[in-house]
Scaffold this motif. Structure first.
Motif, PDB file in Angstrom:
ATOM      1  N   GLY A 127      16.161   6.013  -7.594  1.00 40.90           N
ATOM      2  CA  GLY A 127      15.792   4.619  -7.370  1.00 40.90           C
ATOM      3  C   GLY A 127      14.307   4.444  -7.093  1.00 40.90           C
ATOM      4  O   GLY A 127      13.900   3.474  -6.465  1.00 40.90           O
ATOM      5  N   ARG A 128      13.499   5.375  -7.566  1.00 45.06           N
ATOM      6  CA  ARG A 128      12.070   5.342  -7.277  1.00 45.06           C
ATOM      7  C   ARG A 128      11.220   4.818  -8.435  1.00 45.06           C
ATOM      8  O   ARG A 128       9.999   4.823  -8.366  1.00 45.06           O
ATOM      9  CB  ARG A 128      11.595   6.734  -6.863  1.00 45.06           C
ATOM     10  N   VAL A 129      11.882   4.374  -9.518  1.00 48.50           N
ATOM     11  CA  VAL A 129      11.138   3.727 -10.597  1.00 48.50           C
ATOM     12  C   VAL A 129      11.098   2.246 -10.241  1.00 48.50           C
ATOM     13  O   VAL A 129      11.995   1.480 -10.566  1.00 48.50           O
ATOM     14  CB  VAL A 129      11.783   3.966 -11.979  1.00 48.50           C
ATOM     15  N   ASP A 130      10.050   1.883  -9.532  1.00 43.89           N
ATOM     16  CA  ASP A 130       9.914   0.506  -9.073  1.00 43.89           C
ATOM     17  C   ASP A 130       8.744  -0.177  -9.767  1.00 43.89           C
ATOM     18  O   ASP A 130       8.093   0.396 -10.645  1.00 43.89           O
ATOM     19  CB  ASP A 130       9.750   0.460  -7.551  1.00 43.89           C
ATOM     20  N   ASP A 131       8.487  -1.404  -9.385  1.00 46.24           N
ATOM     21  CA  ASP A 131       7.425  -2.185 -10.003  1.00 46.24           C
ATOM     22  C   ASP A 131       6.064  -1.502  -9.870  1.00 46.24           C
ATOM     23  O   ASP A 131       5.268  -1.518 -10.809  1.00 46.24           O
ATOM     24  CB  ASP A 131       7.389  -3.592  -9.390  1.00 46.24           C
ATOM     25  N   ALA A 132       5.807  -0.892  -8.737  1.00 45.50           N
ATOM     26  CA  ALA A 132       4.517  -0.231  -8.526  1.00 45.50           C
ATOM     27  C   ALA A 132       4.315   0.899  -9.533  1.00 45.50           C
ATOM     28  O   ALA A 132       3.250   1.013 -10.151  1.00 45.50           O
ATOM     29  CB  ALA A 132       4.417   0.301  -7.096  1.00 45.50           C
ATOM     30  N   LEU A 133       5.334   1.725  -9.732  1.00 49.29           N
ATOM     31  CA  LEU A 133       5.226   2.826 -10.691  1.00 49.29           C
ATOM     32  C   LEU A 133       5.082   2.287 -12.112  1.00 49.29           C
ATOM     33  O   LEU A 133       4.263   2.784 -12.887  1.00 49.29           O
ATOM     34  CB  LEU A 133       6.441   3.760 -10.599  1.00 49.29           C
ATOM     35  N   LEU A 134       5.833   1.266 -12.442  1.00 48.58           N
ATOM     36  CA  LEU A 134       5.737   0.690 -13.788  1.00 48.58           C
ATOM     37  C   LEU A 134       4.351   0.102 -14.046  1.00 48.58           C
ATOM     38  O   LEU A 134       3.806   0.242 -15.140  1.00 48.58           O
ATOM     39  CB  LEU A 134       6.828  -0.361 -13.996  1.00 48.58           C
ATOM     40  N   GLN A 135       3.771  -0.524 -13.042  1.00 46.95           N
ATOM     41  CA  GLN A 135       2.419  -1.069 -13.192  1.00 46.95           C
ATOM     42  C   GLN A 135       1.402   0.047 -13.427  1.00 46.95           C
ATOM     43  O   GLN A 135       0.511  -0.083 -14.276  1.00 46.95           O
ATOM     44  CB  GLN A 135       2.023  -1.881 -11.960  1.00 46.95           C
ATOM     45  N   LEU A 136       1.533   1.127 -12.689  1.00 51.10           N
ATOM     46  CA  LEU A 136       0.620   2.253 -12.886  1.00 51.10           C
ATOM     47  C   LEU A 136       0.805   2.897 -14.264  1.00 51.10           C
ATOM     48  O   LEU A 136      -0.174   3.274 -14.915  1.00 51.10           O
ATOM     49  CB  LEU A 136       0.809   3.303 -11.782  1.00 51.10           C
ATOM     50  N   LEU A 137       2.049   3.009 -14.709  1.00 51.24           N
ATOM     51  CA  LEU A 137       2.307   3.554 -16.038  1.00 51.24           C
ATOM     52  C   LEU A 137       1.707   2.655 -17.122  1.00 51.24           C
ATOM     53  O   LEU A 137       1.076   3.138 -18.069  1.00 51.24           O
ATOM     54  CB  LEU A 137       3.813   3.721 -16.275  1.00 51.24           C
ATOM     55  N   ALA A 143       0.830  -1.207   0.000  1.00 50.78           N
ATOM     56  CA  ALA A 143       0.000   0.000   0.000  1.00 50.78           C
ATOM     57  C   ALA A 143       0.863   1.255   0.000  1.00 50.78           C
ATOM     58  O   ALA A 143       0.583   2.218  -0.731  1.00 50.78           O
ATOM     59  CB  ALA A 143      -0.941  -0.011   1.205  1.00 50.78           C
ATOM     60  N   THR A 144       1.912   1.254   0.795  1.00 48.31           N
ATOM     61  CA  THR A 144       2.826   2.400   0.860  1.00 48.31           C
ATOM     62  C   THR A 144       3.478   2.650  -0.493  1.00 48.31           C
ATOM     63  O   THR A 144       3.537   3.782  -0.969  1.00 48.31           O
ATOM     64  CB  THR A 144       3.909   2.161   1.928  1.00 48.31           C
ATOM     65  N   ARG A 145       3.941   1.571  -1.117  1.00 43.84           N
ATOM     66  CA  ARG A 145       4.615   1.713  -2.410  1.00 43.84           C
ATOM     67  C   ARG A 145       3.654   2.135  -3.516  1.00 43.84           C
ATOM     68  O   ARG A 145       4.015   2.937  -4.382  1.00 43.84           O
ATOM     69  CB  ARG A 145       5.347   0.426  -2.769  1.00 43.84           C
ATOM     70  N   MET A 146       2.439   1.619  -3.488  1.00 44.90           N
ATOM     71  CA  MET A 146       1.458   2.015  -4.502  1.00 44.90           C
ATOM     72  C   MET A 146       1.062   3.478  -4.322  1.00 44.90           C
ATOM     73  O   MET A 146       0.881   4.206  -5.300  1.00 44.90           O
ATOM     74  CB  MET A 146       0.225   1.105  -4.458  1.00 44.90           C
ATOM     75  N   SER A 147       0.949   3.915  -3.091  1.00 45.28           N
ATOM     76  CA  SER A 147       0.620   5.311  -2.824  1.00 45.28           C
ATOM     77  C   SER A 147       1.730   6.231  -3.323  1.00 45.28           C
ATOM     78  O   SER A 147       1.462   7.255  -3.968  1.00 45.28           O
ATOM     79  CB  SER A 147       0.396   5.511  -1.326  1.00 45.28           C
ATOM     80  N   ALA A 148       2.970   5.872  -3.040  1.00 43.37           N
ATOM     81  CA  ALA A 148       4.108   6.668  -3.505  1.00 43.37           C
ATOM     82  C   ALA A 148       4.165   6.678  -5.029  1.00 43.37           C
ATOM     83  O   ALA A 148       4.434   7.713  -5.651  1.00 43.37           O
ATOM     84  CB  ALA A 148       5.411   6.131  -2.931  1.00 43.37           C
ATOM     85  N   ALA A 149       3.877   5.525  -5.643  1.00 44.19           N
ATOM     86  CA  ALA A 149       3.881   5.434  -7.101  1.00 44.19           C
ATOM     87  C   ALA A 149       2.765   6.290  -7.697  1.00 44.19           C
ATOM     88  O   ALA A 149       2.959   6.947  -8.724  1.00 44.19           O
ATOM     89  CB  ALA A 149       3.738   3.980  -7.541  1.00 44.19           C
ATOM     90  N   ALA A 199      -0.803   0.616 -16.785  1.00 42.27           N
ATOM     91  CA  ALA A 199      -2.263   0.733 -16.708  1.00 42.27           C
ATOM     92  C   ALA A 199      -2.723   2.019 -17.384  1.00 42.27           C
ATOM     93  O   ALA A 199      -3.739   2.022 -18.098  1.00 42.27           O
ATOM     94  CB  ALA A 199      -2.722   0.696 -15.252  1.00 42.27           C
ATOM     95  N   ARG A 200      -1.996   3.099 -17.191  1.00 42.23           N
ATOM     96  CA  ARG A 200      -2.354   4.387 -17.814  1.00 42.23           C
ATOM     97  C   ARG A 200      -2.225   4.301 -19.332  1.00 42.23           C
ATOM     98  O   ARG A 200      -3.086   4.799 -20.066  1.00 42.23           O
ATOM     99  CB  ARG A 200      -1.462   5.499 -17.245  1.00 42.23           C
ATOM    100  N   ILE A 201      -1.170   3.659 -19.814  1.00 36.15           N
ATOM    101  CA  ILE A 201      -0.978   3.489 -21.257  1.00 36.15           C
ATOM    102  C   ILE A 201      -2.121   2.660 -21.842  1.00 36.15           C
ATOM    103  O   ILE A 201      -2.690   3.006 -22.877  1.00 36.15           O
ATOM    104  CB  ILE A 201       0.395   2.846 -21.557  1.00 36.15           C
ATOM    105  N   ALA A 202      -2.466   1.567 -21.161  1.00 32.65           N
ATOM    106  CA  ALA A 202      -3.572   0.719 -21.624  1.00 32.65           C
ATOM    107  C   ALA A 202      -4.884   1.493 -21.649  1.00 32.65           C
ATOM    108  O   ALA A 202      -5.669   1.371 -22.586  1.00 32.65           O
ATOM    109  CB  ALA A 202      -3.699  -0.518 -20.733  1.00 32.65           C
ATOM    110  N   GLN A 203      -5.081   2.322 -20.627  1.00 34.68           N
ATOM    111  CA  GLN A 203      -6.303   3.139 -20.568  1.00 34.68           C
ATOM    112  C   GLN A 203      -6.356   4.115 -21.741  1.00 34.68           C
ATOM    113  O   GLN A 203      -7.382   4.269 -22.389  1.00 34.68           O
ATOM    114  CB  GLN A 203      -6.356   3.895 -19.239  1.00 34.68           C
TER     115      GLN A 203
END
Length: 116
Positions: free
Chosen positions: A93-103, A60-66, A105-109
């Motif tokens: 070092g903040r480009v992590d899996d959570a941020l990539l997943q959100l990116l 949850a913390t990582r997804m919120s930061a992402a 999802a945004r591209i797919a949207q």
């Protein structure tokens, strides 16, 4: 290995999960759920639930930061500034899996909104 280490550690479970989050993958979570379903005793069950809670809190913390990072990126007035923000995040070092997943999802949207 990580699960057995977490069961034995005297250190903060949350701290250990945060420090070793890269090891919290689908396989780890499956093993955790399996152990929760069949604990050796009440003490182990309590510790397993603490591990699960720590994993969920860290996710949850990582997804919120992402989400905040993505919001900042998307609010950029130009493509150049957007690229600069992504570069800065990568250097930190903040480009992590959570941020990539959100990116992703945004591209797919966006592709879906454009019809493909």
């Amino acid at each position: 290995l990580m699960l057995s280490t977490l069961l034995k550690t005297e250190k903060s479970i949350r701290g250990e999960i945060s420090a070793n989050y890269a090891m919290v993958d689908y396989s780890f979570l499956q093993r955790l759920e399996s152990k929760i379903a069949n604990p050796v005793d009440d003490s182990e069950h309590k510790k397993l639930l603490e591990i699960k809670e720590a994993c969920n809190a860290e996710m949850a913390t990582r997804m919120s930061a992402a989400a905040e990072a993505l919001k900042s990126i998307l609010q950029s007035p130009t493509r150049i500034i957007m690229e600069g923000k992504i570069t800065t995040l990568a250097r930190q070092g903040r480009v992590d899996d959570a941020l990539l997943q959100l990116l992703e999802a945004r591209i797919a949207q966006l592709k879906n909104d454009e019809g493909g």
